[in-house]
Design a protein around this motif. Structure first.
Motif, PDB file in Angstrom:
ATOM      1  N   THR A   1       0.825  -1.207   0.000  1.00  0.00           N
ATOM      2  CA  THR A   1       0.000   0.000   0.000  1.00  0.00           C
ATOM      3  C   THR A   1       0.855   1.252   0.000  1.00  0.00           C
ATOM      4  O   THR A   1       0.588   2.213  -0.744  1.00  0.00           O
ATOM      5  CB  THR A   1      -0.925   0.002   1.229  1.00  0.00           C
ATOM      6  OG1 THR A   1      -1.738  -1.183   1.204  1.00  0.00           O
ATOM      7  CG2 THR A   1      -1.821   1.229   1.239  1.00  0.00           C
ATOM      8  N   GLN A   2       1.888   1.250   0.830  1.00  0.00           N
ATOM      9  CA  GLN A   2       2.752   2.418   0.910  1.00  0.00           C
ATOM     10  C   GLN A   2       3.446   2.681  -0.427  1.00  0.00           C
ATOM     11  O   GLN A   2       3.498   3.814  -0.902  1.00  0.00           O
ATOM     12  CB  GLN A   2       3.803   2.227   2.001  1.00  0.00           C
ATOM     13  CG  GLN A   2       4.681   3.446   2.211  1.00  0.00           C
ATOM     14  CD  GLN A   2       5.809   3.178   3.185  1.00  0.00           C
ATOM     15  OE1 GLN A   2       6.143   2.031   3.446  1.00  0.00           O
ATOM     16  NE2 GLN A   2       6.404   4.230   3.714  1.00  0.00           N
TER      17      GLN A   2
ATOM     18  N   PHE B   1       8.288   2.557  -7.582  1.00  0.00           N
ATOM     19  CA  PHE B   1       7.375   2.322  -6.462  1.00  0.00           C
ATOM     20  C   PHE B   1       6.323   1.269  -6.830  1.00  0.00           C
ATOM     21  O   PHE B   1       6.001   0.391  -6.031  1.00  0.00           O
ATOM     22  CB  PHE B   1       6.681   3.630  -6.058  1.00  0.00           C
ATOM     23  CG  PHE B   1       7.573   4.598  -5.338  1.00  0.00           C
ATOM     24  CD1 PHE B   1       8.320   4.196  -4.242  1.00  0.00           C
ATOM     25  CD2 PHE B   1       7.670   5.921  -5.749  1.00  0.00           C
ATOM     26  CE1 PHE B   1       9.140   5.089  -3.558  1.00  0.00           C
ATOM     27  CE2 PHE B   1       8.485   6.817  -5.085  1.00  0.00           C
ATOM     28  CZ  PHE B   1       9.235   6.403  -3.988  1.00  0.00           C
ATOM     29  N   THR B   2       5.792   1.378  -8.052  1.00  0.00           N
ATOM     30  CA  THR B   2       4.776   0.409  -8.475  1.00  0.00           C
ATOM     31  C   THR B   2       5.366  -0.990  -8.568  1.00  0.00           C
ATOM     32  O   THR B   2       4.711  -1.973  -8.219  1.00  0.00           O
ATOM     33  CB  THR B   2       4.172   0.817  -9.826  1.00  0.00           C
ATOM     34  OG1 THR B   2       3.705   2.170  -9.754  1.00  0.00           O
ATOM     35  CG2 THR B   2       2.997  -0.080 -10.189  1.00  0.00           C
TER      36      THR B   2
ATOM     37  N   TRP C   1       5.991  -6.421  -6.308  1.00  0.00           N
ATOM     38  CA  TRP C   1       6.772  -7.467  -5.658  1.00  0.00           C
ATOM     39  C   TRP C   1       6.194  -7.830  -4.292  1.00  0.00           C
ATOM     40  O   TRP C   1       6.151  -9.007  -3.915  1.00  0.00           O
ATOM     41  CB  TRP C   1       8.225  -7.046  -5.513  1.00  0.00           C
ATOM     42  CG  TRP C   1       9.055  -8.125  -4.895  1.00  0.00           C
ATOM     43  CD1 TRP C   1       9.627  -8.140  -3.648  1.00  0.00           C
ATOM     44  CD2 TRP C   1       9.374  -9.398  -5.479  1.00  0.00           C
ATOM     45  NE1 TRP C   1      10.283  -9.332  -3.429  1.00  0.00           N
ATOM     46  CE2 TRP C   1      10.148 -10.113  -4.541  1.00  0.00           C
ATOM     47  CE3 TRP C   1       9.073  -9.980  -6.708  1.00  0.00           C
ATOM     48  CZ2 TRP C   1      10.625 -11.402  -4.793  1.00  0.00           C
ATOM     49  CZ3 TRP C   1       9.557 -11.260  -6.966  1.00  0.00           C
ATOM     50  CH2 TRP C   1      10.321 -11.949  -6.011  1.00  0.00           C
ATOM     51  N   ALA C   2       5.752  -6.825  -3.537  1.00  0.00           N
ATOM     52  CA  ALA C   2       5.154  -7.112  -2.227  1.00  0.00           C
ATOM     53  C   ALA C   2       3.914  -7.978  -2.383  1.00  0.00           C
ATOM     54  O   ALA C   2       3.671  -8.890  -1.581  1.00  0.00           O
ATOM     55  CB  ALA C   2       4.813  -5.809  -1.508  1.00  0.00           C
ATOM     56  N   ALA C   3       3.116  -7.714  -3.422  1.00  0.00           N
ATOM     57  CA  ALA C   3       1.920  -8.529  -3.667  1.00  0.00           C
ATOM     58  C   ALA C   3       2.303  -9.957  -4.057  1.00  0.00           C
ATOM     59  O   ALA C   3       1.674 -10.924  -3.612  1.00  0.00           O
ATOM     60  CB  ALA C   3       1.062  -7.888  -4.758  1.00  0.00           C
ATOM     61  N   ILE C   4       3.336 -10.102  -4.888  1.00  0.00           N
ATOM     62  CA  ILE C   4       3.809 -11.445  -5.247  1.00  0.00           C
ATOM     63  C   ILE C   4       4.295 -12.175  -4.006  1.00  0.00           C
ATOM     64  O   ILE C   4       3.937 -13.324  -3.742  1.00  0.00           O
ATOM     65  CB  ILE C   4       4.944 -11.365  -6.287  1.00  0.00           C
ATOM     66  CG1 ILE C   4       4.452 -10.808  -7.618  1.00  0.00           C
ATOM     67  CG2 ILE C   4       5.572 -12.743  -6.506  1.00  0.00           C
ATOM     68  CD1 ILE C   4       5.560 -10.487  -8.610  1.00  0.00           C
ATOM     69  N   ASP C   5       5.117 -11.488  -3.224  1.00  0.00           N
ATOM     70  CA  ASP C   5       5.722 -12.098  -2.048  1.00  0.00           C
ATOM     71  C   ASP C   5       4.677 -12.472  -1.008  1.00  0.00           C
ATOM     72  O   ASP C   5       4.851 -13.435  -0.248  1.00  0.00           O
ATOM     73  CB  ASP C   5       6.734 -11.122  -1.449  1.00  0.00           C
ATOM     74  CG  ASP C   5       7.879 -11.825  -0.747  1.00  0.00           C
ATOM     75  OD1 ASP C   5       8.133 -13.010  -1.038  1.00  0.00           O
ATOM     76  OD2 ASP C   5       8.528 -11.196   0.098  1.00  0.00           O
TER      77      ASP C   5
END
Length: 412
Positions: A143-144, A176-177, A182-186
């Protein structure tokens, strides 16, 4: 005076205890000042229970770095400044985790967006990368990062800029996107990850930055690999591998080849795995360590990551002895701050040991992974338990693992 409910909620979101927050704040202080921090558990208790309402100095900077936001956003009063007559318009800024740097200018008449704005965005991006290596996969990081992409683009809507600066802002927004992706994948939030791919790739193309284009297409390949779509994964990763940056800098070529090997593991093509790992190692050997590279690349890629991707490839092939060897080398080479990577490599090591029938060692390995690991590690451990029970349901190792999992549930 009362409990700081915002800080308390953020602690829960990140899975941190008060003692862990103290340790991370001390790490942040050392990174910022070059000297060890002196934050104690008592300091943190005072922050949480409301005894401290206006943190000052290094405490303020450490909180901003750990949580990736200003102290105002954590429920504290801003620190007093020595210049009370400062123009309030200049103070209405978006604070970031790098060191409380201002990213977004105050609302008002259009102004000139310059290289200093780009530098501040790049510093914020480096802080996002640092959070990713500590926590990985958190919704808060996703989100950030996504919000910061929007804030970067808003600079172009509220100001004027040269074409060079405009391209750099697009590159920052794409960066940033890509971190949100990557955070969503992880975090195994694949639907969200798929939505980020198009936006990230479009922003990267508008920026003209080949390094961020490489990162995004390489991430897309990893996403499709996790989705069990090897044809799409190979195609996406080929886009990354065929970008001119891989010819200019062998380090990018090395990463592209290593990730290709992991995808080939999914297809169980042992010949292709060995060939591409050989290409990855050769390119890595040609890379010039002195070249200036993006923060996201220097923060994670090295021999440890090549070993980790080789571990993934050999697990896919069912070559468990080779996988174990790569796991040990990866873990030995990981830098101290790469906690998420260490947990993932250790979980894969446990799978490799189990695949060889080493029940007790595999359980011992799995039990060394810290509690509260991020979603990918948790799912890997769930899969480990399922496989252990399927392989040897009545074994002592299975009973030990079952008791351990029960004790973890009770503790939580």
């Amino acid at each position: 005076m009362g409990v700081n409910v915002i800080l308390k909620r953020r602690l829960v979101e990140l899975g941190l205890t008060q003692d862990e927050l103290a340790r991370q704040m001390n790490d942040a202080i050392e990174e910022i000042t070059g000297r060890p921090g002196d934050v104690s558990a008592r300091t943190v208790r005072n922050l949480v229970n409301g005894s401290t309402t206006r943190p000052i100095g290094r405490t303020c900077a450490a909180l901003a770095k750990v949580f990736g936001c200003s102290v105002d956003d954590l429920g504290f009063a801003s620190p007093r400044t020595a210049a009370p007559q400062e123009d309030p318009v200049r103070r209405r800024t978006f604070m970031t985790s790098a060191a409380g740097a201002a990213v977004v200018p105050g609302l008002g008449a259009p102004r000139r967006v310059g290289h200093s704005d780009v530098k501040r965005l790049e510093a914020t991006f480096a802080a996002i990368i640092a959070q990713d290596h500590r926590y990985g996969g958190r919704v808060s990081i996703e989100t950030q990062a996504s919000d910061l992409a929007d804030e970067a683009l808003s600079l172009l809507q509220r100001g004027t800029a040269s074409q060079r600066v405009r391209n750099s802002i697009y590159a920052c927004a794409a960066s940033f996107t890509s971190s949100a992706l990557w955070a969503a994948i992880d975090g195994r939030r694949f639907d969200a990850a798929l939505r980020y791919v198009d936006r990230a790739s479009s922003l990267a193309v508008m920026s003209g930055d080949l390094t961020i284009q490489f990162r995004i297409w390489s991430h897309a390949g990893t996403l499709y690999r996790h989705l069990g779509r090897p044809v799409d994964a190979l195609a996406a990763n080929d886009v990354a591998r065929n970008l001119p940056i891989t010819r200019r800098d062998p380090l990018f070529a090395s990463l592209g080849h290593a990730r290709h090997a992991a995808i080939y593991g999914l297809t169980r093509d042992a010949v292709a795995v060995e060939r591409t790992l050989g290409h990855a190692q050769a390119a890595f050997g040609r890379a010039d360590a002195g070249i200036d590279r993006p923060a996201w690349m220097t923060a994670f890629f090295g021999q440890a990551e090549i070993e980790s991707l080789a571990l993934t490839a050999h697990l896919g092939l069912g070559s468990f002895a080779q996988a174990e060897a790569h796991a040990h080398r990866s873990i030995a080479l990981l830098r101290p701050h790469m906690r998420r990577s260490r947990a993932i490599a250790t979980a894969r090591l446990a799978h490799a040991q189990l695949g060889q029938g080493d029940l007790e060692p595999s359980v011992s390995t799995a039990m060394t992974i810290p509690t509260g690991s991020h979603p990918r590690v948790s799912r890997m451990l769930d899969g480990f338990g399922d496989r252990l029970r399927a392989t040897a349901p009545r074994s002592g190792a299975a009973k030990t693992w079952g008791a351990y999992i029960d004790s973890r549930r009770d503790a939580s």
